[in-house]
Design a protein around this motif. Sequence first.
Motif, PDB file in Angstrom:
ATOM      1  N   GLY A  15       2.211  -1.923  13.337  1.00  7.41           N
ATOM      2  CA  GLY A  15       3.967  -1.828  13.174  1.00  7.41           C
ATOM      3  C   GLY A  15       4.103  -1.117  12.029  1.00  7.41           C
ATOM      4  N   VAL A  16       3.477   0.134  11.725  1.00  7.65           N
ATOM      5  CA  VAL A  16       3.631   0.841  10.462  1.00  7.65           C
ATOM      6  C   VAL A  16       4.055   2.188  10.889  1.00  7.65           C
ATOM      7  CG1 VAL A  16       2.395   2.025   8.497  1.00  7.65           C
ATOM      8  CG2 VAL A  16       1.864  -0.420   9.136  1.00  7.65           C
ATOM      9  N   SER A  17       5.079   2.847  10.427  1.00  3.42           N
ATOM     10  CA  SER A  17       5.493   4.137  10.924  1.00  3.42           C
ATOM     11  C   SER A  17       4.608   5.284  10.404  1.00  3.42           C
ATOM     12  CB  SER A  17       6.852   4.412  10.753  1.00  3.42           C
ATOM     13  OG  SER A  17       7.211   4.295   9.248  1.00  3.42           O
ATOM     14  N   LEU A  61      11.647   7.777  -8.501  1.00  5.72           N
ATOM     15  CA  LEU A  61      11.346   6.919  -9.171  1.00  5.72           C
ATOM     16  C   LEU A  61      11.831   6.892 -10.694  1.00  5.72           C
ATOM     17  CD1 LEU A  61       7.388   6.972  -8.015  1.00  5.72           C
ATOM     18  CD2 LEU A  61       9.263   5.344  -7.528  1.00  5.72           C
ATOM     19  N   THR A  98       3.752   4.094  -4.412  1.00  9.03           N
ATOM     20  CA  THR A  98       4.188   3.104  -5.321  1.00  9.03           C
ATOM     21  C   THR A  98       3.255   1.746  -5.512  1.00  9.03           C
ATOM     22  OG1 THR A  98       6.076   2.496  -4.196  1.00  9.03           O
ATOM     23  CG2 THR A  98       6.232   4.392  -5.762  1.00  9.03           C
ATOM     24  N   VAL A 146       0.958  -1.341  -0.104  1.00  7.51           N
ATOM     25  CA  VAL A 146      -0.034  -0.074   0.036  1.00  7.51           C
ATOM     26  C   VAL A 146       0.905   1.286   0.122  1.00  7.51           C
ATOM     27  CG1 VAL A 146      -1.705   1.330   1.323  1.00  7.51           C
ATOM     28  CG2 VAL A 146      -2.022  -1.195   1.120  1.00  7.51           C
TER      29      VAL A 146
HETATM   30  C1  LIG Z   1      10.540   6.042  -4.227  1.00 10.58           C
HETATM   31  C2  LIG Z   1       9.965   5.150  -3.035  1.00 10.58           C
HETATM   32  C3  LIG Z   1       8.712   4.943  -2.838  1.00 10.58           C
HETATM   33  C4  LIG Z   1       8.274   4.151  -1.681  1.00 10.58           C
HETATM   34  N1  LIG Z   1       6.749   3.970  -2.008  1.00 10.58           N
HETATM   35  C5  LIG Z   1       6.470   3.112  -0.832  1.00 10.58           C
HETATM   36  C6  LIG Z   1       4.947   2.520  -0.890  1.00 10.58           C
HETATM   37  O1  LIG Z   1       4.304   2.613  -1.670  1.00 10.58           O
HETATM   38  N2  LIG Z   1       4.418   2.002   0.176  1.00 10.58           N
HETATM   39  C7  LIG Z   1       5.111   1.990   1.727  1.00 10.58           C
HETATM   40  O2  LIG Z   1       4.507   1.666   2.470  1.00 10.58           O
HETATM   41  N3  LIG Z   1       6.324   2.506   1.531  1.00 10.58           N
HETATM   42  C8  LIG Z   1       6.974   3.059   0.487  1.00 10.58           C
HETATM   43  N4  LIG Z   1       8.206   3.482   0.482  1.00 10.58           N
HETATM   44  C9  LIG Z   1       8.990   3.186   1.843  1.00 10.58           C
HETATM   45  C10 LIG Z   1       8.586   4.397   2.926  1.00 10.58           C
HETATM   46  O3  LIG Z   1       9.457   5.550   2.692  1.00 10.58           O
HETATM   47  C11 LIG Z   1       9.080   3.672   4.287  1.00 10.58           C
HETATM   48  O4  LIG Z   1      10.206   3.243   4.283  1.00 10.58           O
HETATM   49  C12 LIG Z   1       8.022   2.533   4.558  1.00 10.58           C
HETATM   50  O5  LIG Z   1       6.591   2.887   4.498  1.00 10.58           O
HETATM   51  C13 LIG Z   1       8.100   1.848   5.968  1.00 10.58           C
HETATM   52  O6  LIG Z   1       7.821   0.876   6.386  1.00 10.58           O
HETATM   53  P1  LIG Z   1       7.354   0.427   7.964  1.00 10.58           P
HETATM   54  O7  LIG Z   1       6.593   1.582   8.612  1.00 10.58           O
HETATM   55  O8  LIG Z   1       6.814  -1.043   7.842  1.00 10.58           O
HETATM   56  O9  LIG Z   1       8.831   0.442   8.546  1.00 10.58           O
HETATM   57  P2  LIG Z   1       9.232   1.607   9.623  1.00 10.58           P
HETATM   58  O10 LIG Z   1       9.348   2.832   9.142  1.00 10.58           O
HETATM   59  O11 LIG Z   1      10.572   0.745  10.118  1.00 10.58           O
HETATM   60  O12 LIG Z   1       8.448   1.418  10.939  1.00 10.58           O
HETATM   61  C14 LIG Z   1       8.032   0.233  11.667  1.00 10.58           C
HETATM   62  C15 LIG Z   1       7.265   0.742  12.931  1.00 10.58           C
HETATM   63  O13 LIG Z   1       7.042  -0.502  13.563  1.00 10.58           O
HETATM   64  C16 LIG Z   1       6.910  -0.042  15.001  1.00 10.58           C
HETATM   65  N5  LIG Z   1       7.012  -1.444  15.590  1.00 10.58           N
HETATM   66  C17 LIG Z   1       8.072  -2.293  15.789  1.00 10.58           C
HETATM   67  N6  LIG Z   1       7.899  -3.309  16.466  1.00 10.58           N
HETATM   68  C18 LIG Z   1       6.544  -3.156  17.105  1.00 10.58           C
HETATM   69  C19 LIG Z   1       5.818  -3.804  17.836  1.00 10.58           C
HETATM   70  N7  LIG Z   1       6.146  -5.143  18.175  1.00 10.58           N
HETATM   71  N8  LIG Z   1       4.316  -3.228  17.993  1.00 10.58           N
HETATM   72  C20 LIG Z   1       4.110  -2.184  17.539  1.00 10.58           C
HETATM   73  N9  LIG Z   1       4.866  -1.494  16.749  1.00 10.58           N
HETATM   74  C21 LIG Z   1       5.920  -1.726  16.558  1.00 10.58           C
HETATM   75  C22 LIG Z   1       8.072   0.874  15.152  1.00 10.58           C
HETATM   76  O14 LIG Z   1       7.996   1.560  16.328  1.00 10.58           O
HETATM   77  C23 LIG Z   1       8.117   1.546  13.837  1.00 10.58           C
HETATM   78  O15 LIG Z   1       7.122   3.001  13.885  1.00 10.58           O
HETATM   79  C24 LIG Z   1       8.852   4.302  -0.565  1.00 10.58           C
HETATM   80  C25 LIG Z   1       9.919   4.727  -0.422  1.00 10.58           C
HETATM   81  C26 LIG Z   1      10.720   5.068  -1.679  1.00 10.58           C
HETATM   82  C27 LIG Z   1      12.086   5.703  -1.606  1.00 10.58           C
END
Ligand SMILES: Cc1cc2nc3c(=O)[nH]c(=O)nc-3n(C[C@H](O)[C@H](O)[C@H](O)COP(=O)(O)OP(=O)(O)OC[C@H]3O[C@@H](n4cnc5c(N)ncnc54)[C@H](O)[C@@H]3O)c2cc1C
Lengths: 333, 271
Positions: free
Chosen positions: A272-274, B37, A259, A256
């Motif tokens: 667990g999504v930032s 991109l 991109t 989601v």
């Molecule tokens: C060009 C480009 C396009 C992108 N397109 C997308 C896109 O379409 N979609 C997308 O999602 N991302 C995209 N990204 C990546 C985006 O920038 C982030 O890196 C990504 O969304 C972060 O994913 P996350 O929240 O899973 O990880 P993180 O940012 O690492 O967050 C993980 C979170 O989980 C929490 N957590 C950890 N353990 C636990 C637990 N046990 N219980 C509760 N909380 C916990 C932490 O506190 C943290 O906030 C793109 C990046 C670039 C450069």
Amino acid sequence: MSTTVLVLVDHEGARVHPTATELLTLARSLADDVRAVWIDEGPTGPDAAARELLGRFGASGVVPVQVTGADPHLTATVVDGLRAVLGAVPASLLLLGSTFEDREVAARLAVLTGGGVVTGATTVVRDGDGRFVAGKEVLAGSWSSRCAITGDLAVVTVKPHSTQAVPVDAPVAAVAAEPVVVEASAAARAVTVVERAPRPASDRPSLADAEVVVVGGRGTNGDFAPLEELADVLGGAVGATRVATDEGWIGHEAQVGQTGVTISPRLYVGAGVSGAVHHRGGMDAAVTVVAVNEDPDAPIFEFADYGIVGDLTEVVPALTQELRRRREARAGS
Amino acid sequence: MRVVVCVKHVPDIQSERRFRADGLLERGGDDDTLNELDEDALEAGLRLVEAHPPAEGDDPHDVVVLTVGPAAAVDALRRGLAMGATTAVHVLDAGVEGSDALATARVLGAAVAALHAESPVDVVVAGMAGLDGLTSLVPAALAAVLDWPQLTLADRIDVDPAARTVEVRRETSTAVETLTAPLPVVVSVTDQAFRARFPAFTGILAARKAPVRVLDLAALGLDPATVGLQGSTTRVLETSERPERPDRVLVTDDGSAALALADYLAQKGFA
Ligand SMILES: Cc1cc2nc3c(=O)[nH]c(=O)nc-3n(C[C@H](O)[C@H](O)[C@H](O)COP(=O)(O)OP(=O)(O)OC[C@H]3O[C@@H](n4cnc5c(N)ncnc54)[C@H](O)[C@@H]3O)c2cc1C
Ligand SMILES: Nc1ncnc2c1ncn2[C@@H]1O[C@H](COP(=O)(O)O)[C@@H](O)[C@H]1O
């Protein structure tokens, strides 16, 4: 002057995709004459059940379209079909869904007809000058904009769930018009499909049109089972951040975000999504946002309607269990 | 082989992005960067030529980075040159400002056609979206303008120089496909498969001094009435910053948060 609005019906075989009912409802608010366009491998158009459904949501007619000599799923083929329909049924607006494929169809059609396109709209209205005006959320959901379409044909791709599908008062099955049969253009014939493997069907609703989406991120540490269980009690779909798909914890089609898939569910649950801006851009049209994250400073809490600072491995299963308990209590009483 | 990669200079999405009073996005700030991109698009273009080293006596490959944008957009071209592009082309003209996606595609199309007339172009590569408008309209619109086949959202691209065809693999919302088409084609790439290389320091230095070819609308033979605000078929009427979501709740789990959330969901009609 009467106005005709066309709705491109997304369908798999005879099964009509739910977005069509939303688009028809929206189309009805803009014009009396609403025609469903049904592009298929043959000229027979939708079956009786599908015509009944399309009529129930306001299609006054269905235009069956067959494009011969090219693969029916290619953008150029669909556009060939739509141009032929426009030749037979002059219309001022075409509504379609908001997938990448829909956006490409919109782009190509508008270039070839002198039309104008707005993608990812959540509202469409008509202004005093008779122009169609589309509203949408932009800049990762932090701004809204309203945009008028000045071209000869307005083409608007609409986000799922932005209109609630409402049946008409006195439904009649949509009458199928004479089929439009055209030969594919050179552009459509230039592309050959070497192989196409349909994705395996899932029991869960598809991510793009689910009313409820449960999204897992890095915080899941790869264990999506509790999220799947929660999605199942809520009748929803499971999505993921790019981190989770890059890790291979779940298929890429579940991503989601800007991109990945753009979602606009009635309920989004992020565990667990930032809440990174790239992710937010694909989900900020969600009506209600719930987040579970152990970091109180996580950006997702800046736009969550209901945030829980806590460990998802505890909160998510406990929520699932409680929702199940309540359901069983209701069923038992 | 001659590959043209379309690159856009966009406001950094981590920065505070704003619209101007006239409804256009504020551009040209210090935070503007090459659309991430499009780095993937350039990576795909570079890999295409690297997969087919020119035979003895053949012309060297040319990977052109092409942008349509204000003066500051030259930075996107320099970044592309640093990554390994061999030529940079900037369509720069005050008349371009305010172009919507389709008008932008017309300008890009005229530029590609001009390059193609000088020396044939085999493949145009675009990114999957501009991170500013996120419309994903330009690649398909560009293919329509050029009347070249489109193979969009590819995660694998193979050119067969002898047969003069290209084959791509792509995932649509319903299927996984392999498609082929004869050259020249327009392809766009997803952000999945072409993780962009980092420019080498020597590349960055060389890119600073490399020539950038500037073309205006007259050079492209484009009627100014067909581009910019007046040539666009959409007009922004209004932009506004969205208010924060009202009545937000934030609780810290003390073991009872799941129950409270179940109540909240029930009240919203979900449970
Ligand atoms: C060009 C480009 C396009 C992108 N397109 C997308 C896109 O379409 N979609 C997308 O999602 N991302 C995209 N990204 C990546 C985006 O920038 C982030 O890196 C990504 O969304 C972060 O994913 P996350 O929240 O899973 O990880 P993180 O940012 O690492 O967050 C993980 C979170 O989980 C929490 N957590 C950890 N353990 C636990 C637990 N046990 N219980 C509760 N909380 C916990 C932490 O506190 C943290 O906030 C793109 C990046 C670039 C450069
Ligand atoms: N002004 C521009 N100059 C060069 N390339 C562009 C421009 N606008 C869009 N593109 C290309 O088209 C792709 C899709 O952009 P968009 O349709 O704006 O989301 C981008 O990734 C670029 O490759």
